[in-house]
Design a protein around this motif. Sequence first.
Motif, PDB file in Angstrom:
ATOM      1  N   ASP A 132       4.451 124.514 -15.592  1.00  0.00           N
ATOM      2  CA  ASP A 132       4.030 124.381 -14.197  1.00  0.00           C
ATOM      3  C   ASP A 132       4.052 122.912 -13.791  1.00  0.00           C
ATOM      4  O   ASP A 132       3.952 122.022 -14.616  1.00  0.00           O
ATOM      5  CB  ASP A 132       2.613 124.925 -14.028  1.00  0.00           C
ATOM      6  CG  ASP A 132       2.565 126.409 -14.315  1.00  0.00           C
ATOM      7  OD1 ASP A 132       3.447 127.128 -13.823  1.00  0.00           O
ATOM      8  OD2 ASP A 132       1.650 126.841 -15.042  1.00  0.00           O
ATOM      9  N   ARG A 147      -1.315 129.563 -15.003  1.00  0.00           N
ATOM     10  CA  ARG A 147      -1.341 131.007 -15.294  1.00  0.00           C
ATOM     11  C   ARG A 147      -2.434 131.282 -16.309  1.00  0.00           C
ATOM     12  O   ARG A 147      -2.513 130.600 -17.332  1.00  0.00           O
ATOM     13  CB  ARG A 147      -0.013 131.441 -15.904  1.00  0.00           C
ATOM     14  CG  ARG A 147       1.135 131.367 -14.950  1.00  0.00           C
ATOM     15  CD  ARG A 147       2.424 131.777 -15.663  1.00  0.00           C
ATOM     16  NE  ARG A 147       3.512 131.824 -14.699  1.00  0.00           N
ATOM     17  CZ  ARG A 147       4.158 130.735 -14.292  1.00  0.00           C
ATOM     18  NH1 ARG A 147       3.852 129.547 -14.761  1.00  0.00           N
ATOM     19  NH2 ARG A 147       5.124 130.847 -13.400  1.00  0.00           N
ATOM     20  N   ASP A 480       4.447 136.905 -14.661  1.00  0.00           N
ATOM     21  CA  ASP A 480       3.418 136.591 -13.664  1.00  0.00           C
ATOM     22  C   ASP A 480       2.582 137.824 -13.324  1.00  0.00           C
ATOM     23  O   ASP A 480       1.390 137.722 -13.035  1.00  0.00           O
ATOM     24  CB  ASP A 480       4.046 136.026 -12.384  1.00  0.00           C
ATOM     25  CG  ASP A 480       4.414 134.550 -12.548  1.00  0.00           C
ATOM     26  OD1 ASP A 480       3.993 133.944 -13.549  1.00  0.00           O
ATOM     27  OD2 ASP A 480       5.126 134.024 -11.677  1.00  0.00           O
TER      28      ASP A 480
END
Length: 490
Positions: A132, A147, A480
């Motif tokens: 990220d 996450r 995700d």
Amino acid sequence: MGTYQEMKKSVDAYYPLYINGKWVDGEQDRRMDVFCPANGEKLSTIAVASERDVDRAVQAAQAAFPAWGATPLPKRYEIIMSIYSRLKEQVGHLAAVESLETGRPVRVSQSFVSMGVEYFPYFAALLRTNEDGINSETPGVHTMVIREPIGVVGAVYAWNVPLLLNFWKLAPALAAGDCIVLKPSSYAPIGSMEALKLIADLLPPGVLNVVNGKGATTGQYVLDHPGIDKLSFTGSTDVGVSVGLAAAKRIIPATLELGGKSAGIYFADIPEADMPNAIQAIVMNAIVNSGQICAMQSRVLVEEPLYDRMVEQVSAALNGIQVGPPWQEDAMMGSLAYEAQLNKALSYIEIGQKEGARLVTGGKRLTDGERAKGYFMAPTVFADVQNSMRLAQEEIFGPVLSFIRFNGEEEAIRIANDSKYGLSGGVFTGDLKKGLRVAQAVRTGEMSVNGAPSRSMGGGAFGGYKASGIGREGYRSTLDAFCQLKRISF
Ligand code: NAD
């Protein structure tokens, strides 16, 4: 491959439940038998999970979650890759078991199981590379999105390609750091239990739990359990609605992989040299897993000038298909998965004829010789089908093709889209640009152009538009869907 008796040696006589790292009988000690649909014989017996057993499984998963979710990524990666090695080594064994419980040729199971195991390295790689960034749009303020694992996943899935469906859920759940309670279909749970035997010792107790039983009982207990944080379901659209409702009641996410009635579109400009491929594509749609494939292109849309020839040549090819049990070396198509499924498929023969469609070939149960006690059906072609007929609108889930005429690109797209489903599809044409236009215009989750295989070995988003579902499996977005995203500003 060997005889039935030889193949059956790879199956245990009894499979308990698997809860909190232990094989257990279930508190009520209830059991149910699993049958081989190719000869009707009892294959094995499974323990049936009661509501309390499901509760114990969910509690075990909840207890395992903090440590598993916090396991450093390299360690989780290593475990997932060990699972991959164990399963990959045993694809042949798992395929044989899956063939016994589904009645299909072993090489067909082999290709589905092989495809399934490749999702472990796929999600392991995603786990290591999903980095990220930090957003610093406002001076002095940094925002990062991370996450986090979602928690306990309840995964309920169908009998048609059970190990592929299992791995589609297990691999991303483990990569995300989730714990999972799997509920295989009661018609084909054995492959999942054999896979579990191979990998159980690699995971901490409680991370992976398997509860067996009927959908209306054990399955419903999983859907309704308040300790489940996400539902992942593969099955019929009707049950999918119940899954969606169960998720809505508790405001948890649900991935829904549901039914289909996909269209294969065949334009008259297919070059002569490509005709054998086009015909083969239609034939394979009818026979792979006896048509019990959610992505089957059961509506065959053929442009008028090619229509009669295509009906004739596909029917002739289907007439030559060897239909037989998994232990018959040259069988290209197996049985249907259980008696009610066979009867459902056969009921559409009468429905189609009453609606005015023309039965060209097949349309009957096969009961001669070795097939006497199995649930075999001849590959079937209906011609002169109107897209409004039940034959073309309802998912039969059997080896039944409906040939529909069209004239021109616009009409092909209109007919293909005139369905409540939108899971898969294909187009054959000599004009690649037209093929791509049509692929984009059909409202469906996947389209293959000129027979290109639409799913590679690991990777490739799979899922539906419309009543075929919500969400995608086997793709980066899948990971995700097994996570929560959190924004932190500092
Ligand atoms: P199904 O919906 O009857 O059952 C699927 C699973 O749900 C099974 O484990 C079953 O035990 C369970 N179940 C059934 N009723 C339940 C209930 N009331 N509550 C909770 N769980 C319940 O489907 P099936 O007959 O096993 O499979 C065939 C269907 O699956 C077809 O419609 C096919 O298109 C679909 N399918 C979809 C995909 C996909 O990825 N889109 C893949 C394979 C199969």
